[in-house]
Scaffold this active site. Sequence first.
Site, PDB file in Angstrom:
ATOM      1  N   HIS A  67      -6.614  -1.076   1.042  1.00  0.00           N
ATOM      2  CA  HIS A  67      -5.408  -0.757   1.700  1.00  0.00           C
ATOM      3  C   HIS A  67      -5.458  -0.698   3.034  1.00  0.00           C
ATOM      4  CE1 HIS A  67      -4.025   0.725  -2.230  1.00  0.00           C
ATOM      5  NE2 HIS A  67      -4.980   1.453  -2.415  1.00  0.00           N
TER       6      HIS A  67
ATOM      7  N   HIS B 214      -4.223   7.714   0.672  1.00  0.00           N
ATOM      8  CA  HIS B 214      -4.011   6.782  -0.359  1.00  0.00           C
ATOM      9  C   HIS B 214      -2.689   7.465  -1.390  1.00  0.00           C
ATOM     10  CE1 HIS B 214      -4.294   4.870  -4.445  1.00  0.00           C
ATOM     11  NE2 HIS B 214      -5.254   4.036  -3.698  1.00  0.00           N
TER      12      HIS B 214
ATOM     13  N   GLU C 156       0.595   5.612  -2.046  1.00  0.00           N
ATOM     14  CA  GLU C 156       1.029   5.693  -3.457  1.00  0.00           C
ATOM     15  C   GLU C 156       1.614   7.152  -3.804  1.00  0.00           C
ATOM     16  OE1 GLU C 156      -1.908   4.164  -6.196  1.00  0.00           O
ATOM     17  OE2 GLU C 156      -2.078   2.258  -4.977  1.00  0.00           O
TER      18      GLU C 156
HETATM   19 CO    CO Z   1      -5.371   2.086  -4.423  1.00  0.00          CO
END
Ligand code: CO
Length: 289
Positions: free
Chosen positions: A235, A173, A203
């Site tokens: 995702h 993530h 991210e």
């Molecule tokens: Co997220």
Amino acid sequence: MSYSFSFIFSLFFLFFSLFSGQTLAQTAKQGILLVTFGSSYQQAEKAYELIDQKVKKAFPRTPVYWAYTSKKIRNKLAKEGKQIDSPPLALAKMLEQGFSEVVVQSLHVIPGEEFDYLKQVVNSFAHLPKGFKKISLGKPLLYSSKDVKEVVKKLYPVLPKLNKEEAFLFMGHGTEHPADVYYAGLNYWLQNKDKRLFLATVEGSIELEDILPDLRKNKIKRIYLMPFMSVAGDHAHNDLAGKEEDSWASTLTKLGFECVPYLKGLGEIESVVDIWVKHLQQAYKELDN
Ligand code: CO
């Protein structure tokens, strides 16, 4: 006379302390609260069910509850008729039901923002007047540096066997939180295990383009894509393997790589779930302190 009085008194005191000690032990009502980010994807259920099963197997006599930290997901599920509690609401309900000792287990991957929040919630319940007698918090999947090495060791045997032209790419993530460095540590141990294992984040600081030179250098043609997240949710289905132009699958395909989605959440892999369960067992032991 005075001798027998003090004798009777000490006997009474002994009885009383034994008795009250026993009742205390008997009346401690223990419970477990599992906390995850949450997902509205059907496939996420598979991961949650496996985790639920394995926790109940490790603690057959302790009631197990669930809470999601994501308000967005909770609202979405509520519209579909599925009520999931936030961590504070779940704990308040457990308090009302008479639980006196609770272990909250984080099912997050790194000790990032979500874990910080959970820590604050647990702390506030620990100091609540007439709150729990004892409450402890279990660590996320990756906490100690040992965890990072261990997850790679447990994950590797269950991955598809790679030939010389194949690579395995994980999508972590990633976050602006300092815990983003866990992904760099993870990448180190993945590469240490096998030069064809890679990780980048959606991210975080390690981006897809950061690993492209290594993919080319190793003459990789086919890439398996797997989320390094507890579930294969939004995702995984969109940013990783989706048809959109900017998904990793589309980007890598345009660059000439063949992509094979391997959409399995970490929570669907037994040996990985064992690490969360181990952290829960450690937190459970803290109740005795
Ligand atoms: Co997220």
